[in-house]
Design a protein around this motif. Structure first.
Motif, short mmCIF file in Angstrom:
data_model
loop_
_atom_site.label_atom_id
_atom_site.label_comp_id
_atom_site.label_asym_id
_atom_site.label_seq_id
_atom_site.Cartn_x
_atom_site.Cartn_y
_atom_site.Cartn_z
N PRO A 163 -9.96 -3.60 5.63
CA PRO A 163 -10.05 -4.92 6.27
C PRO A 163 -9.55 -6.05 5.37
CG PRO A 163 -12.03 -3.65 6.70
CD PRO A 163 -11.24 -2.88 5.70
N VAL B 139 -13.06 -9.72 11.22
CA VAL B 139 -11.76 -9.19 11.65
C VAL B 139 -10.68 -10.20 11.30
CG1 VAL B 139 -10.43 -8.47 13.66
CG2 VAL B 139 -12.85 -7.90 13.50
N TRP C 128 -14.06 -1.29 10.36
CA TRP C 128 -14.57 -2.59 9.91
C TRP C 128 -16.06 -2.53 9.59
CZ3 TRP C 128 -9.98 -2.28 12.19
CH2 TRP C 128 -8.99 -3.17 11.77
N THR D 239 -6.73 0.23 8.77
CA THR D 239 -7.93 0.82 8.14
C THR D 239 -8.06 2.32 8.40
OG1 THR D 239 -9.51 0.37 9.94
CG2 THR D 239 -9.11 -1.41 8.37
#
Length: 272
Positions: A77, A272, A178, A125
Motif C-alpha cells: 500500500p 487506500v 490493505w 499489493t
C-alpha cells in the motif's frame, strides 16, 4: 440490467459497466472543468488539478500496460502512494484543460479494452481481481475522486447505490492487500457483511491475513454481522468518512458473538 456474470458481490455486464462509467466520467469532467485547479482538497495535500492528473494516470494503468502481468503495479500500500506521487510529478505544470483533453481520449481507449469480466488479473499489493472488479474499480476512481473535489468546492456529489455496489465488488476482492498486519497481529475473527444490493460476504481475519468469500458457501457462527448501504461502507473503508458518518448514512452492526469488534473493522485496514 442485462443478464451478466456472477461476481464476488453482484452480477453485472459489459453494457452496464460501460454506461455507468461514461455517466460517471461526464459528471467528473464537468466538475473538473468548473473547479478551481489551485484549491487544495479537504484532508489532502493534493489540489483539484492533481485529481485530474491522477485519474488520467489510473486510466493509463489500464490502457498502457499488459493487464495480465504485474509489471507497473505496487507491491505494498505504501508503494501505491509512491507510485501516485511519481506519476503526479511527471505531469507537474500540465493545465486542467490539457488534462481534460487527455482524459477524454484515454477514456475511449480504456472502454475499448477487452477485459473479460470473469477473468482474473494482477492488482496492486500482490492481489488479483476479476474483470468486473477491475471495471468497478475504475468507476469508483471517477466517483470517489469526484466526491473529493466536490466536497472541497462545497458542491453536491451524490453517488448512486448501484455504482457503489460495483465499486465495493472490486474492493472486497483486493481488501486483504490493505489489511494492517500490525493492527491485526494475533487477531482472529469472522465477519458476515451484508451490503444492500449485493450477496452477503464472509470476511475472515487470522493473524494478519484476510480472506473474503461468498457467505452462502460457509457455515458456523461469526463474531460480527454488519448490514450496510453500499455508499457509506464504500466511503468508510476508503477513509472518506468516519464511523459516525457511516452509521448516519446506513451502516449498522446487527449481530454476532462479539459485535463490538464490528466497530474496529475499518481501523484494521490501511488508507487506500
Amino acid at each position: 440490467m442485462e443478464e451478466g456474470l456472477a461476481m464476488t458481490l453482484t452480477t453485472t455486464s459489459d453494457a452496464e459497466l460501460e454506461a455507468r462509467t461514461r455517466a460517471a466520467f461526464d459528471r467528473f469532467y464537468d466538475l473538473m472543468a468548473r473547479s478551481d485547479p489551485r484549491r487544495t482538497l479537504v484532508d489532502s495535500a493534493w489540489t483539484c488539478r492533481d485529481v485530474a492528473a491522477h485519474v488520467l494516470d489510473v486510466l493509463g494503468r489500464y490502457t498502457r500496460r499488459d493487464l495480465t502481468v504485474p509489471d507497473g503495479l505496487a507491491e505494498t500500500p505504501f508503494e501505491v502512494g509512491d507510485l501516485n506521487a511519481r506519476d503526479l510529478a511527471r505531469r507537474e505544470g500540465a493545465s486542467v484543460p490539457d488534462l481534460l483533453g487527455l482524459l477524454k481520449s484515454e477514456l475511449e481507449a480504456y472502454l475499448a479494452l477487452e477485459i473479460p469480466l470473469d477473468a482474473r488479473f494482477p492488482f496492486h499489493t500482490g492481489q488479483t481481481i476479476d474483470g468486473a472488479g477491475a471495471r468497478g474499480n475504475m468507476l469508483g476512481e471517477l466517483l470517489v475522486h469526484g466526491w473529493d473535489v466536490a466536497r472541497t468546492m462545497k458542491q453536491p456529489w451524490p453517488i448512486a447505490a448501484r455504482d457503489a455496489v460495483l465499486h465495493v465488488n472490486g474492493g472486497l476482492q483486493v481488501a486483504s492487500g490493505w489489511l494492517d498486519p500490525t493492527a491485526t497481529a494475533g487477531m482472529q475473527f469472522r465477519a458476515r457483511i451484508h451490503v444492500a444490493g449485493g450477496r452477503s460476504q464472509l470476511m475472515s481475519i487470522d493473524d494478519g491475513a484476510c480472506t473474503v468469500a461468498d457467505a452462502s458457501a460457509s457455515d458456523g457462527p461469526v463474531d460480527v454481522v454488519v448490514w450496510a448501504r453500499a455508499v457509506p461502507i464504500d466511503l468508510l473503508f476508503l477513509k472518506r468518512i468516519g464511523l459516525p458518518g457511516a452509521i448516519r448514512r446506513g451502516l449498522a452492526v446487527v449481530g454476532g458473538r462479539r459485535p463490538w469488534l464490528g466497530l474496529q473493522l475499518p481501523r484494521l485496514f490501511l488508507p487506500v
